[in-house]
Scaffold this active site. Structure first.
Site, PDB file in Angstrom:
ATOM      1  N   ARG A 110       0.859  -1.186   0.000  1.00 58.37           N
ATOM      2  CA  ARG A 110       0.000   0.000   0.000  1.00 58.37           C
ATOM      3  C   ARG A 110       0.898   1.240   0.000  1.00 58.37           C
ATOM      4  NH1 ARG A 110      -3.345  -2.775  -1.601  1.00 58.37           N
ATOM      5  NH2 ARG A 110      -5.461  -3.169  -0.822  1.00 58.37           N
ATOM      6  N   HIS A 153      -0.534  -0.002  -9.597  1.00 56.83           N
ATOM      7  CA  HIS A 153      -1.260  -0.960  -8.748  1.00 56.83           C
ATOM      8  C   HIS A 153      -1.742  -2.154  -9.596  1.00 56.83           C
ATOM      9  CE1 HIS A 153      -3.439  -1.118  -4.667  1.00 56.83           C
ATOM     10  NE2 HIS A 153      -3.370  -2.340  -5.145  1.00 56.83           N
TER      11      HIS A 153
HETATM   12  P1  NAI Z   1      -1.754 -11.301   4.844  1.00 56.43           P
HETATM   13  O1  NAI Z   1      -2.823 -10.858   5.782  1.00 56.43           O
HETATM   14  O2  NAI Z   1      -1.683 -12.748   4.463  1.00 56.43           O
HETATM   15  O3  NAI Z   1      -0.310 -10.907   5.431  1.00 56.43           O
HETATM   16  C1  NAI Z   1      -0.040  -9.668   6.013  1.00 56.43           C
HETATM   17  C2  NAI Z   1       1.045  -9.872   7.040  1.00 56.43           C
HETATM   18  O4  NAI Z   1       1.378  -8.598   7.590  1.00 56.43           O
HETATM   19  C3  NAI Z   1       0.601 -10.781   8.204  1.00 56.43           C
HETATM   20  O5  NAI Z   1       1.555 -11.786   8.437  1.00 56.43           O
HETATM   21  C4  NAI Z   1       0.502  -9.820   9.373  1.00 56.43           C
HETATM   22  O6  NAI Z   1       0.833 -10.437  10.630  1.00 56.43           O
HETATM   23  C5  NAI Z   1       1.536  -8.777   8.988  1.00 56.43           C
HETATM   24  N1  NAI Z   1       1.376  -7.526   9.730  1.00 56.43           N
HETATM   25  C6  NAI Z   1       0.240  -6.980  10.218  1.00 56.43           C
HETATM   26  N2  NAI Z   1       0.527  -5.852  10.900  1.00 56.43           N
HETATM   27  C7  NAI Z   1       1.872  -5.703  10.837  1.00 56.43           C
HETATM   28  C8  NAI Z   1       2.767  -4.747  11.343  1.00 56.43           C
HETATM   29  N3  NAI Z   1       2.334  -3.720  12.100  1.00 56.43           N
HETATM   30  N4  NAI Z   1       4.079  -4.887  11.084  1.00 56.43           N
HETATM   31  C9  NAI Z   1       4.522  -5.944  10.344  1.00 56.43           C
HETATM   32  N5  NAI Z   1       3.723  -6.892   9.854  1.00 56.43           N
HETATM   33  C10 NAI Z   1       2.413  -6.767  10.087  1.00 56.43           C
HETATM   34  O7  NAI Z   1      -1.901 -10.382   3.574  1.00 56.43           O
HETATM   35  P2  NAI Z   1      -1.340 -10.647   2.105  1.00 56.43           P
HETATM   36  O8  NAI Z   1      -2.369 -11.377   1.311  1.00 56.43           O
HETATM   37  O9  NAI Z   1       0.020 -11.200   2.177  1.00 56.43           O
HETATM   38  O10 NAI Z   1      -1.282  -9.141   1.526  1.00 56.43           O
HETATM   39  C11 NAI Z   1      -0.371  -8.205   2.064  1.00 56.43           C
HETATM   40  C12 NAI Z   1      -0.736  -6.836   1.545  1.00 56.43           C
HETATM   41  O11 NAI Z   1      -0.500  -6.779   0.145  1.00 56.43           O
HETATM   42  C13 NAI Z   1      -2.212  -6.461   1.683  1.00 56.43           C
HETATM   43  O12 NAI Z   1      -2.482  -5.912   2.971  1.00 56.43           O
HETATM   44  C14 NAI Z   1      -2.409  -5.441   0.618  1.00 56.43           C
HETATM   45  O13 NAI Z   1      -2.184  -4.155   1.166  1.00 56.43           O
HETATM   46  C15 NAI Z   1      -1.302  -5.750  -0.393  1.00 56.43           C
HETATM   47  N6  NAI Z   1      -1.823  -6.196  -1.679  1.00 56.43           N
HETATM   48  C16 NAI Z   1      -1.449  -5.503  -2.811  1.00 56.43           C
HETATM   49  C17 NAI Z   1      -1.908  -5.888  -4.054  1.00 56.43           C
HETATM   50  C18 NAI Z   1      -1.479  -5.190  -5.304  1.00 56.43           C
HETATM   51  O14 NAI Z   1      -2.082  -5.411  -6.371  1.00 56.43           O
HETATM   52  N7  NAI Z   1      -0.456  -4.357  -5.282  1.00 56.43           N
HETATM   53  C19 NAI Z   1      -2.844  -7.015  -4.181  1.00 56.43           C
HETATM   54  C20 NAI Z   1      -3.123  -7.713  -2.944  1.00 56.43           C
HETATM   55  C21 NAI Z   1      -2.640  -7.283  -1.742  1.00 56.43           C
END
Ligand code: NAI
Length: 345
Positions: free
Chosen positions: A235, A296
């Site tokens: 993000r 994005h």
């Molecule tokens: P996920 O929920 O599987 O993993 C997110 C990880 O971040 C979790 O392990 C969580 O514990 C950790 N986390 C939460 N708060 C934290 C903090 N304060 N400090 C460090 N780590 C923390 O999510 P996923 O599927 O891996 O996606 C990650 C991010 O990727 C999403 O939140 C979204 O913003 C972004 N995304 C971007 C896309 C794009 O097209 N550019 C598409 C899909 C997701």
């Protein structure tokens, strides 16, 4: 038949949503405009709205949806930082697509990283102009380098697997470390400061929250190795873009690969090629030879689009079916007793 107002429609959204919608008796009305305070009335007469990353689901929009009798906001994405979850509680159901293809995003992050460190973006332009000179094209091996991964969820872990294939060392940071990932050798959980100090490359895979807002800022950039490469496919607001720009100018940051940008809502996904970009920070970043920006698009694979549509249609079907929807963001608003996965309190 359920009627769903679909906001911020792009041509690539329609085929899969129409296909899965037809199968489950859901009729989508596709609006090109984004959902916000000015456009929310378009949702009148619909059972649900379907929104993406740059639609606005704030207090005002939620209140108006409630007044209009719209029961559900179906996010067709994983991140939900654009939704006022607390305010939504008790008014509208919020469902999302928690995972559609972690491979799509992780592979895009790697594609940007390789493009950057091997100057593919420069080579592409040069050779099209029959310029076969190699000066200025020296890259570096990923093998043996240390990559700092912030966020080791679904996408972060796929990214780590790929990096291990390249023979990189991984320093990981997560608020909730994943079990079994740290092998004490090639993958090690560490504190953020050590990650900043020792990483040659830093890739962001955590969600945007109050805690992670500007996790890359002037202080953290100061701690980084000179020449660090930053990859952000998560993000935009995880990175203080002005601080990044200054760090690039000071040659502290060697390269940046940005699929997301703090102020992207105003520009990403649209064609501004005939316009004067008003965002000076974005324009300056794009002008840098060592910055790669994509709009994005990390999620944008055929597999992900199909998974997004299938899961969104399933979510809507479950919510309106009266049962429990596995991807409901607030279980309490769905009448269930336990709220352990609720993200709104
Ligand atoms: P996920 O929920 O599987 O993993 C997110 C990880 O971040 C979790 O392990 C969580 O514990 C950790 N986390 C939460 N708060 C934290 C903090 N304060 N400090 C460090 N780590 C923390 O999510 P996923 O599927 O891996 O996606 C990650 C991010 O990727 C999403 O939140 C979204 O913003 C972004 N995304 C971007 C896309 C794009 O097209 N550019 C598409 C899909 C997701």
């Amino acid at each position: 038949m359920l009627k769903v107002a679909f906001f911020d429609t792009k041509p690539y959204d329609k085929p899969a949503f129409q296909k899965y919608g037809d199968e489950k008796n859901i009729k989508f009305k596709f609006f090109e405009t984004k959902l916000n305070e000015d456009t929310v009335d378009l949702a009148q007469g619909y059972d649900a709205v379907c929104v993406f990353v740059n639609d606005t689901v704030n207090k005002e929009v939620i209140d108006r949806l409630y007044e209009l009798g719209v029961k559900t906001v179906a996010l067709r994405c994983a991140g939900f930082n654009n939704v006022d979850m607390k305010h939504a509680f008790g008014k509208v159901h919020i469902v999302r697509v928690p995972a559609y293809s972690p491979y799509a995003v992780a592979e895009h992050a790697i594609a940007m990283l390789l493009t950057s460190v091997r100057r593919i973006h420069k080579a592409y332009i040069r050779t099209r102009d029959f310029n076969f000179s190699l000066s200025g094209m020296t890259g570096f091996d990923l093998h043996g380098k240390t990559v700092g991964v912030i966020g080791t969820g679904r996408i972060g872990r796929v990214f780590i697997d790929i990096c291990r294939g390249f023979g990189m060392k991984v320093l990981a940071y997560d608020k909730f470390p994943a079990e079994g990932l740290d092998n004490g050798d090639t993958v090690r959980y560490t504190k953020l400061d050590e990650l900043f100090e020792k990483s040659d490359i830093i890739s962001l895979h955590c969600p945007l929250t109050e805690e992670t807002y500007h996790i890359i800022n002037r202080d953290s950039l100061e701690k980084c190795k000179k020449g660090v490469v930053l990859v952000n496919t998560s993000r935009g607001a995880l990175v203080d873009a002005e601080a990044l720009l200054d760090a690039i100018k000071a040659k502290k940051v060697g390269a940046a690969c940005l699929d997301v940008y703090e102020e992207e809502a105003d520009v990403f996904f649209e064609d501004f090629s005939g316009h004067i970009i008003q965002d000076d920070v974005l324009a300056r970043l794009i002008s840098m030879p060592n910055v790669i920006v994509s709009s994005h698009q990390a999620f944008l694979t055929e597999e992900a689009l199909n998974n997004i549509a299938e899961t969104t249609v399933q979510n809507i079907t479950e919510v309106f079916g009266g049962g429990r929807c596995a991807n409901e963001m607030c279980y309490r608003s769905n009448g269930a007793e336990d709220c352990k996965n609720c993200k709104c309190f």
